[in-house]
Design a protein around this motif. Structure first.
Motif, PDB file in Angstrom:
ATOM      1  N   GLN A  38       0.797  -1.223   0.000  1.00 35.36           N
ATOM      2  CA  GLN A  38       0.000   0.000   0.000  1.00 35.36           C
ATOM      3  C   GLN A  38       0.831   1.274   0.000  1.00 35.36           C
ATOM      4  O   GLN A  38       2.022   1.275   0.291  1.00 35.36           O
ATOM      5  CB  GLN A  38      -0.867   0.009   1.251  1.00 35.36           C
ATOM      6  CG  GLN A  38      -0.002   0.111   2.525  1.00 35.36           C
ATOM      7  CD  GLN A  38      -0.788   0.209   3.799  1.00 35.36           C
ATOM      8  OE1 GLN A  38      -1.613  -0.635   4.103  1.00 35.36           O
ATOM      9  NE2 GLN A  38      -0.530   1.264   4.565  1.00 35.36           N
ATOM     10  N   GLY A  42      -3.087   3.880   3.313  1.00 35.94           N
ATOM     11  CA  GLY A  42      -3.583   2.619   3.839  1.00 35.94           C
ATOM     12  C   GLY A  42      -4.581   1.893   2.966  1.00 35.94           C
ATOM     13  O   GLY A  42      -5.004   2.371   1.913  1.00 35.94           O
ATOM     14  N   LEU A  43      -4.962   0.712   3.453  1.00 40.08           N
ATOM     15  CA  LEU A  43      -5.889  -0.162   2.752  1.00 40.08           C
ATOM     16  C   LEU A  43      -7.288   0.465   2.781  1.00 40.08           C
ATOM     17  O   LEU A  43      -7.853   0.701   3.843  1.00 40.08           O
ATOM     18  CB  LEU A  43      -5.904  -1.533   3.442  1.00 40.08           C
ATOM     19  CG  LEU A  43      -6.359  -2.755   2.648  1.00 40.08           C
ATOM     20  CD1 LEU A  43      -6.024  -4.019   3.428  1.00 40.08           C
ATOM     21  CD2 LEU A  43      -7.843  -2.725   2.347  1.00 40.08           C
ATOM     22  N   ARG A  44      -7.847   0.708   1.579  1.00 36.44           N
ATOM     23  CA  ARG A  44      -9.117   1.420   1.454  1.00 36.44           C
ATOM     24  C   ARG A  44      -9.754   1.034   0.128  1.00 36.44           C
ATOM     25  O   ARG A  44      -9.137   0.299  -0.670  1.00 36.44           O
ATOM     26  CB  ARG A  44      -8.904   2.929   1.549  1.00 36.44           C
ATOM     27  CG  ARG A  44      -7.940   3.486   0.486  1.00 36.44           C
ATOM     28  CD  ARG A  44      -7.444   4.870   0.869  1.00 36.44           C
ATOM     29  NE  ARG A  44      -6.745   5.531  -0.235  1.00 36.44           N
ATOM     30  CZ  ARG A  44      -5.483   5.301  -0.560  1.00 36.44           C
ATOM     31  NH1 ARG A  44      -4.764   4.403   0.091  1.00 36.44           N
ATOM     32  NH2 ARG A  44      -4.916   5.981  -1.567  1.00 36.44           N
ATOM     33  N   ASN A  65      -2.924  -4.964   5.117  1.00 35.64           N
ATOM     34  CA  ASN A  65      -2.935  -3.709   5.860  1.00 35.64           C
ATOM     35  C   ASN A  65      -1.587  -3.579   6.562  1.00 35.64           C
ATOM     36  O   ASN A  65      -1.352  -4.209   7.599  1.00 35.64           O
ATOM     37  CB  ASN A  65      -4.080  -3.723   6.875  1.00 35.64           C
ATOM     38  CG  ASN A  65      -3.997  -2.590   7.889  1.00 35.64           C
ATOM     39  OD1 ASN A  65      -3.347  -1.574   7.642  1.00 35.64           O
ATOM     40  ND2 ASN A  65      -4.648  -2.767   9.028  1.00 35.64           N
ATOM     41  N   TYR A  68      -1.320  -2.810  10.432  1.00 29.91           N
ATOM     42  CA  TYR A  68      -2.188  -3.655  11.268  1.00 29.91           C
ATOM     43  C   TYR A  68      -1.849  -3.559  12.756  1.00 29.91           C
ATOM     44  O   TYR A  68      -2.715  -3.836  13.608  1.00 29.91           O
ATOM     45  CB  TYR A  68      -2.120  -5.110  10.799  1.00 29.91           C
ATOM     46  CG  TYR A  68      -0.819  -5.818  11.108  1.00 29.91           C
ATOM     47  CD1 TYR A  68      -0.616  -6.474  12.331  1.00 29.91           C
ATOM     48  CD2 TYR A  68       0.223  -5.844  10.186  1.00 29.91           C
ATOM     49  CE1 TYR A  68       0.572  -7.117  12.611  1.00 29.91           C
ATOM     50  CE2 TYR A  68       1.415  -6.487  10.462  1.00 29.91           C
ATOM     51  CZ  TYR A  68       1.581  -7.121  11.671  1.00 29.91           C
ATOM     52  OH  TYR A  68       2.766  -7.751  11.963  1.00 29.91           O
ATOM     53  N   ARG A  72      -7.328  -2.657  12.635  1.00 32.71           N
ATOM     54  CA  ARG A  72      -7.799  -3.119  11.337  1.00 32.71           C
ATOM     55  C   ARG A  72      -8.101  -1.917  10.438  1.00 32.71           C
ATOM     56  O   ARG A  72      -8.413  -0.820  10.915  1.00 32.71           O
ATOM     57  CB  ARG A  72      -9.039  -3.991  11.496  1.00 32.71           C
ATOM     58  CG  ARG A  72      -8.775  -5.234  12.366  1.00 32.71           C
ATOM     59  CD  ARG A  72     -10.009  -6.091  12.525  1.00 32.71           C
ATOM     60  NE  ARG A  72     -10.307  -6.801  11.288  1.00 32.71           N
ATOM     61  CZ  ARG A  72      -9.772  -7.968  10.949  1.00 32.71           C
ATOM     62  NH1 ARG A  72      -8.884  -8.546  11.742  1.00 32.71           N
ATOM     63  NH2 ARG A  72     -10.105  -8.568   9.825  1.00 32.71           N
ATOM     64  N   ALA A  73      -8.014  -2.133   9.135  1.00 28.85           N
ATOM     65  CA  ALA A  73      -8.297  -1.051   8.187  1.00 28.85           C
ATOM     66  C   ALA A  73      -9.794  -0.734   8.182  1.00 28.85           C
ATOM     67  O   ALA A  73     -10.623  -1.647   8.306  1.00 28.85           O
ATOM     68  CB  ALA A  73      -7.838  -1.465   6.792  1.00 28.85           C
ATOM     69  N   PRO A  74     -10.136   0.558   8.022  1.00 29.02           N
ATOM     70  CA  PRO A  74      -9.237   1.711   7.927  1.00 29.02           C
ATOM     71  C   PRO A  74      -8.692   2.110   9.294  1.00 29.02           C
ATOM     72  O   PRO A  74      -9.459   2.298  10.237  1.00 29.02           O
ATOM     73  CB  PRO A  74     -10.135   2.806   7.353  1.00 29.02           C
ATOM     74  CG  PRO A  74     -11.506   2.449   7.833  1.00 29.02           C
ATOM     75  CD  PRO A  74     -11.551   0.944   7.889  1.00 29.02           C
ATOM     76  N   VAL A  75      -7.370   2.213   9.363  1.00 28.29           N
ATOM     77  CA  VAL A  75      -6.710   2.519  10.636  1.00 28.29           C
ATOM     78  C   VAL A  75      -6.998   3.952  11.056  1.00 28.29           C
ATOM     79  O   VAL A  75      -7.146   4.245  12.242  1.00 28.29           O
ATOM     80  CB  VAL A  75      -5.198   2.261  10.518  1.00 28.29           C
ATOM     81  CG1 VAL A  75      -4.475   2.642  11.801  1.00 28.29           C
ATOM     82  CG2 VAL A  75      -4.949   0.789  10.192  1.00 28.29           C
TER      83      VAL A  75
END
Length: 252
Positions: A38, A42-44, A65, A68, A72-75
Motif C-alpha cells: 500500500q 492505507g488499505l481502502r 494492511n 495492522y 484493522r483497516a481503515p486505521v
C-alpha cells in the motif's frame, strides 16, 4: 474484463494478525501470486479496486494492511477524496506508522504474506510478483532484496525515498534482487529528485539487475491513487500497462 472474487482474510505474523484483502479470477483455477504494498494512506476502497484490476488480468492478489499493529483497516478516518493540502493532519497521523515499518518488521511481515500466498490453493507454485506505491515502492525494494528466491518481478510507482543517507537505504540493498525490476517515478516529486533517480539507476546498473526505470513527466507523487488530488488518469493507465506486461513476462 474477467470477473473476480475478493474477500477479507487474516494473516498471522510474528507480531499479531494482519487483516488483508485477497482477490482472484472467479474461475475456480489457481493463478500466479501478486503481493501489493500500500501507499501511506492505507488499505481502502481505491486500493481494493486497484487489486481487483490486477486480478482481472489473471492473478491472485494479496493486499495487506501494513499498519495492522495499530488496528484493522481503515486505521485512520479518511475522506472519500484525499487532498493533503486541505487535510494536513492526515500526514501527522500516518507518518509515525510509516516510520515504524523498519526493515526488521518488514522481513517478518513480508515473510508471513509470502507464506500465505504459497499456501493458498488459489495461487500457482513458484515465485510471485510484487508492486508498491509511494512508501510501498520503497518497501517493495526492501522485500525483494530480502526474499530474492521468492520474487520474480518487482515494480514501484511514485516511490520514495529510495535513496537516503541511511545505511538501510533501499538503493544499497538492490544487489540481492534477482527478479526483473520496473520503476516509474513521478516527474513532480521531491521524494525522488533527478539526482536521486540517477543514483538509484546507478545502483541498479552496478548490481546487474534486469531493470527499466522511467519518469512520468508532469505526473505528481501519488499519480496512481484515484481517490487523491494527485491522481493522473493517463499516467495511471500507463502504470497498468507496464505493470501487467512485467508480470506477464515473469510470472506466466
Amino acid at each position: 474484463m474477467t470477473a473476480v472474487h475478493g474477500m477479507s482474510v487474516d494473516i498471522r505474523t510474528p507480531d499479531g494478525v494482519a487483516d488483508a484483502y485477497v482477490v482472484h479470477p472467479d474461475d475456480g483455477a489457481a493463478h500466479p501470486g501478486v503481493l501489493v504494498i500500500q501507499d501511506g494512506f492505507g488499505l481502502r476502497p481505491s486500493l481494493r479496486a486497484l487489486a481487483d484490476r490486477i486480478a482481472a488480468h489473471g492473478y491472485t492478489v494479496l493486499l495487506p494492511n501494513a499498519f495492522y499493529r495499530h488496528g484493522r483497516a481503515p486505521v485512520i478516518e479518511l475522506p472519500d477524496f484525499i487532498d493533503p493540502s486541505e487535510r494536513p493532519e492526515i500526514f501527522q497521523q500516518v507518518f509515525p506508522m510509516i516510520r515504524e515499518l523498519t526493515p526488521e518488521r518488514m522481513r517478518s511481515d513480508a515473510g508471513a504474506y509470502l507464506d500465505w500466498l504459497a499456501a493458498s490453493p488459489q495461487v500457482t507454485p513458484g515465485k510471485v510478483g510484487l508492486t508498491g506505491y509511494c512508501m510501498g515502492a520503497r518497501l517493495a525494494v526492501i522485500i525483494a532484496a530480502m526474499f530474492p528466491d521468492r520474487v520474480a518481478a518487482v515494480a514501484g510507482f511514485h516511490g520514495g525515498p529510495l535513496v537516503t543517507d541511511s545505511p538501510e537505504s533501499p538503493h544499497l540493498t538492490v544487489g540481492n534482487i534477482t527478479g526483473e525490476l520496473y520503476f516509474a517515478h513521478a516527474g513532480e516529486d521531491h521524494h525522488m529528485t533527478p539526482e536521486h533517480i540517477a543514483q538509484f539507476d546507478k545502483a541498479l546498473d552496478a548490481a546487474g539487475i534486469r531493470h527499466r526505470t522511467e519518469v512520468y513527466e508532469g505526473a505528481q507523487h501519488g499519480y496512481t491513487q484515484a481517490d487523491t488530488s494527485a491522481y493522473d488518469a493517463e499516467a495511471d493507465e500507463r502504470h497498468y500497462r507496464e505493470l501487467l506486461t512485467l508480470f506477464d513476462r515473469n510470472l506466466r
